[in-house]
Design an enzyme around this catalytic site. Structure first.
Site, PDB file in Angstrom:
ATOM      1  N   GLU A 133       0.839  -1.205   0.000  1.00  0.00           N
ATOM      2  CA  GLU A 133       0.000   0.000   0.000  1.00  0.00           C
ATOM      3  C   GLU A 133       0.872   1.253   0.000  1.00  0.00           C
ATOM      4  O   GLU A 133       0.568   2.253  -0.650  1.00  0.00           O
ATOM      5  CB  GLU A 133      -0.912   0.000   1.238  1.00  0.00           C
ATOM      6  CG  GLU A 133      -1.966   1.118   1.249  1.00  0.00           C
ATOM      7  CD  GLU A 133      -1.507   2.391   1.967  1.00  0.00           C
ATOM      8  OE1 GLU A 133      -2.163   3.426   1.806  1.00  0.00           O
ATOM      9  OE2 GLU A 133      -0.479   2.368   2.676  1.00  0.00           O
ATOM     10  N   ASP A 162      -8.043   1.270   8.163  1.00  0.00           N
ATOM     11  CA  ASP A 162      -6.673   1.799   8.104  1.00  0.00           C
ATOM     12  C   ASP A 162      -6.472   2.807   9.231  1.00  0.00           C
ATOM     13  O   ASP A 162      -7.424   3.492   9.638  1.00  0.00           O
ATOM     14  CB  ASP A 162      -6.428   2.454   6.726  1.00  0.00           C
ATOM     15  CG  ASP A 162      -4.943   2.523   6.359  1.00  0.00           C
ATOM     16  OD1 ASP A 162      -4.085   2.152   7.190  1.00  0.00           O
ATOM     17  OD2 ASP A 162      -4.634   2.968   5.237  1.00  0.00           O
TER      18      ASP A 162
END
Ligand SMILES: *[C@@H]1O[C@H](CO)[C@@H](O)[C@H](O)[C@H]1NC(C)=O
Ligand SMILES: [Zn+2]
Length: 381
Positions: free
Chosen positions: A186, A240
């Protein structure tokens, strides 16, 4: 009301009309486990092993992969493990092909064609920043990964009870399943651009959009209700930057605000029942009353973007503002707020249990799950 607003309102309302949705009873909410000592930063079975640097292609990354795969193989053998392996160059590593691995853990109703299953898709990234060297990424995103492991474990018994003897679904077409996606790559290696970021999510979205359901992963039954893996994602729930105290997670998308409402309502009810440990003045999910005209086009760039761009419905659970430790060496175990983590574990588990229609099927709490339990026993006197 402008025309735009009306369209947004319709988009917001449609899923309500088409999705059957039974809220969990208070009794079921009391059976949602918190994970307890499994989120201990030194000895917690879920979290402690991944509080290490997890840069793609390094031993720390492999250790994290083994931790996830071993956990599912050992504790959740009914969840199918799928590796999505690929390599890419990065601006920090020159011509070298860096290995990336996305991991997918899938739980479908038994005896149902893979192409007929609409999967609630729970996502977090497990890679950590390349620089600063030694960066851990506790909230970014070791904690969200550990929370998703907890969620999977916490719904498995009820799923088994639900599917036992029924041979899975009702055979009338679309069935409901669940998958956990632990995404690699990511982070940007040098600085965030379209090419230097979201390595894992971009590759997975591309693979899943082009790939028919026909294939060894899905049995020989071939294409069903859905023609590819992207279409079969009923909702992409991305966690997240969770694990710091006092988080504020807004509702980012009008289109999926109905799903945000379900999670925020679960939080509200858990709080009202005294089942959460944090006693903040403000809920983690404060946008329960947000109206369709209050949404802007702004959102946080993250693993959902390649999926959102392909039309997938997304619920993004990320605080705004970001936690103060974000992308600093302070994003480590010692700066986590453990009660906040256990509360997220409960809130997300409740949301998932409700989505999978597990009311009345959750097993009794383990004896070490004291938090909330004592309170609920008092309530019943
Ligand atoms: C993907 O990589 C893992 C670990 O590096 C390996 O065990 C697995 O066999 C690979 N899978 C495929 C399909 O190449
Ligand atoms: Zn990050």
């Amino acid at each position: 009301m402008t025309l735009t607003t009306i369209i947004l309102t319709l988009l917001t309302l449609t899923p309500h009309l088409t999705t059957s949705y039974t809220p969990l009873s208070d009794a079921s909410l009391r059976l949602i486990p918190s994970g307890n000592s499994d989120f201990d930063i030194h000895s917690g079975a879920l979290l402690a092993p991944i509080l290490i640097p997890r840069v793609p292609g390094t031993p720390g990354s492999e250790a994290a992969q083994h931790h996830f795969v071993n956990f599912f193989r050992t504790h959740l053998p009914a969840w199918e493990v799928e590796w999505h392996n690929f390599t890419s160059t990065t601006p920090a590593t020159g011509d070298k092909q860096v290995p990336f691995r996305n991991l997918v853990f899938r739980r479908d109703p038994p005896g149902v064609k893979g192409g007929d299953v609409a999967r609630l898709t729970l996502v977090a990234h497990y890679d950590s920043l390349y620089r600063p060297e030694g960066f851990i990424g506790a909230v970014d995103s070791a904690v969200p990964c550990a929370v998703l492991m907890h969620v999977a474990r916490s719904v498995e018994g009820a799923l088994r009870a639900k599917w036992e003897g029924t041979g899975g679904g009702d055979g009338l077409g679309e069935e409901v399943g669940v998958q956990v996606v632990l995404m690699d790559g990511e982070e940007a290696w040098v600085s965030w651009t379209d090419e230097d970021s979201l390595y894992g999510a971009r590759a997975l979205a591309e693979t899943w959009s082009g790939e028919g359901q026909r294939g060894k992963d899905d049995g020989e039954d071939g294409v069903g209700v859905f023609s590819n893996r992207l279409e079969s994602i009923s909702l992409f729930v991305l966690l997240d930057l969770l694990g710091s105290g006092n988080p504020t997670v807004p509702s980012y998308f009008a289109k999926t605000h109905w799903a945000y409402e379900h999670m925020a309502t679960a939080e509200k009810r858990l709080r009202e029942l005294g089942l959460l440990e944090t006693k903040e003045a403000k809920p983690f999910l404060p946008d329960l009353q947000k109206k369709s005209y209050q949404f802007t086009m702004g959102y946080v760039l993250d693993d959902h973007v390649p999926f959102l761009q392909r039309g997938v419905d997304v619920l993004h659970i990320i605080p705004t503002p970001f936690p103060p430790v974000w992308h600093t060496m302070d994003d480590d175990g010692l700066h986590l707020d453990i009660p906040t983590i256990r509360d997220w574990a409960k809130i997300v588990t409740a949301f998932v249990a409700e989505w999978l229609e597990l009311d009345g099927l959750l097993p009794p709490l383990a004896s070490d799950e004291k938090v909330g339990r004592e309170h609920s026993e008092k309530d019943e006197l």
